[in-house]
Design an enzyme around this catalytic site. Structure first.
Site, short mmCIF file in Angstrom:
data_model
loop_
_atom_site.label_atom_id
_atom_site.label_comp_id
_atom_site.label_asym_id
_atom_site.label_seq_id
_atom_site.Cartn_x
_atom_site.Cartn_y
_atom_site.Cartn_z
N HIS A 34 1.20 -1.36 0.12
CA HIS A 34 0.23 -0.11 0.06
C HIS A 34 0.96 1.33 -0.12
O HIS A 34 0.12 1.94 -0.50
CB HIS A 34 -1.06 0.36 1.42
CG HIS A 34 -1.96 -0.63 1.17
ND1 HIS A 34 -1.92 -1.90 2.83
CD2 HIS A 34 -2.79 -1.76 0.25
CE1 HIS A 34 -3.09 -3.14 2.29
NE2 HIS A 34 -3.46 -2.99 1.00
N ASP A 149 -2.73 -7.74 -7.39
CA ASP A 149 -4.69 -8.66 -7.45
C ASP A 149 -4.47 -8.31 -8.98
O ASP A 149 -4.92 -7.27 -9.68
CB ASP A 149 -5.51 -7.18 -6.82
CG ASP A 149 -5.19 -8.21 -5.25
OD1 ASP A 149 -5.61 -9.16 -4.86
OD2 ASP A 149 -5.00 -7.31 -4.46
O1 PAF Z 1 -7.94 -4.72 -3.35
C1 PAF Z 1 -7.95 -4.33 -2.29
O2 PAF Z 1 -7.67 -4.06 -0.64
C2 PAF Z 1 -9.66 -4.28 -2.04
O3 PAF Z 1 -10.29 -5.25 -2.98
C3 PAF Z 1 -10.07 -2.84 -2.22
C4 PAF Z 1 -9.76 -2.75 -4.48
C5 PAF Z 1 -9.71 -2.06 -1.57
C6 PAF Z 1 -11.81 -3.00 -2.54
O4 PAF Z 1 -12.51 -3.23 -1.25
#
Ligand code: PAF
Length: 285
Positions: A34, A149
């Site tokens: 993140h 993802d």
């Molecule tokens: O990747 C994630 O953490 C989640 O799928 C997201 C994009 C925040 C949607 O809830």
């Protein structure tokens, strides 16, 4: 750092602050993946907004919604240290004003029914729905998504382009630990020994990629045989493999054979003692 807990306060904030916004949607349990997206956003836009919302609609009935790691204080500390401008922590009714049972459905069948969508049938509908709602609330100039993802990235990119949402889409590279394991909030479920085993997943992907790069082309039969051998090899390391597939990295179309000068992605999902891990690696032949 502004900590905003309702859509009303978010609207008030943006009425008073008319700057460009880079947006990183998260479900919290903030990690280096993140934070790398935060860094990208900070380079491009005036303000960086991170949302933290564990979205119930993207979890299946037997999945880990209740136990999903939640660590708000630590998250706020990490985001503060990273100089994030706004953290948006909406309540469920801010996101789903009519409740999760009566919500507008967004679906993209052609991208959501294979790979992770096979074992998680309504997962991507939940992801599309929540991200669209969050974008409508934050109204960012750019959204930043992590390539771990990868299928999610492709679905969200398609939705944003198809619905002509005026938000640029940026993908961040996968962040890995020193053993190569892709950083994920769910790694918190693994103990020290399991973390070492889990890193074998990326080692396997890297070996398969090197093998393909050293080979000029692959026909359908060779490809199927090779991947099923590799599938078994990964299982022998202690994983229960859900899928191991090669796809076109731009369209996510499946590939019957491999040709030179094409961009591919090798994707895997596997469980290690009930912890579901996903990873991928891109390559060009
Ligand atoms: O990747 C994630 O953490 C989640 O799928 C997201 C994009 C925040 C949607 O809830």
């Amino acid at each position: 750092m502004e900590i905003i807990r309702s859509v009303e306060s978010l609207n008030t904030y943006f009425k008073e602050n008319k700057k460009t916004v880079g947006f990183v949607p998260t479900m919290g349990s903030i990690h280096d993946g993140h934070l790398s997206l935060v860094d990208l956003a900070k380079k491009r836009f005036d303000l960086t907004c991170v949302s933290i919302f564990v979205n119930p609609t993207q979890f299946g009935p037997n999945e880990d919604f209740a136990n999903y790691p939640r660590s708000e204080n630590e998250d706020l500390r990490f985001l503060g240290d990273a100089n994030v401008d706004i953290v948006y922590l909406p309540q469920e009714l801010d996101v789903y004003p009519y409740g999760t049972q009566h919500k507008t459905e967004i679906s993209l069948e052609h991208l959501s029914k294979f790979l992770c969508g096979k074992s998680r049938p309504l997962h991507f509908e939940g992801v599309l729905g929540v991200v669209l709602r969050l974008i409508n609330q934050v109204r960012p100039n750019g959204i930043f998504l992590g390539k771990k993802d990868y299928q999610q990235c492709k679905l969200l990119e398609f939705m944003i382009k198809d619905l002509q949402i005026p938000t640029a889409v940026y993908f961040g590279e996968i962040v890995r630990d020193s053993n190569g394991l892709a950083i994920s909030s769910r790694n918190k479920y693994l103990d020290q020994r399991e973390l070492v085993v889990a890193s074998q997943l990326f080692k396997s992907l890297s070996e398969i990629k090197e093998f393909f790069i050293g080979t000029a082309c692959y026909d359908e039969k060779e490809l199927i045989n090779f991947l099923s051998e590799q599938y078994k090899k990964i299982e022998s390391k202690g994983f229960k493999v859900e899928y191991l597939e090669i796809r076109d990295s731009l369209s996510l179309d499946s590939c019957n054979s491999l040709k030179s000068n094409q961009e591919y992605i090798l994707l895997v999902a596997a469980k290690l003692n009930n912890v579901r891990l996903i990873d991928n690696i891109e390559f060009t032949l």
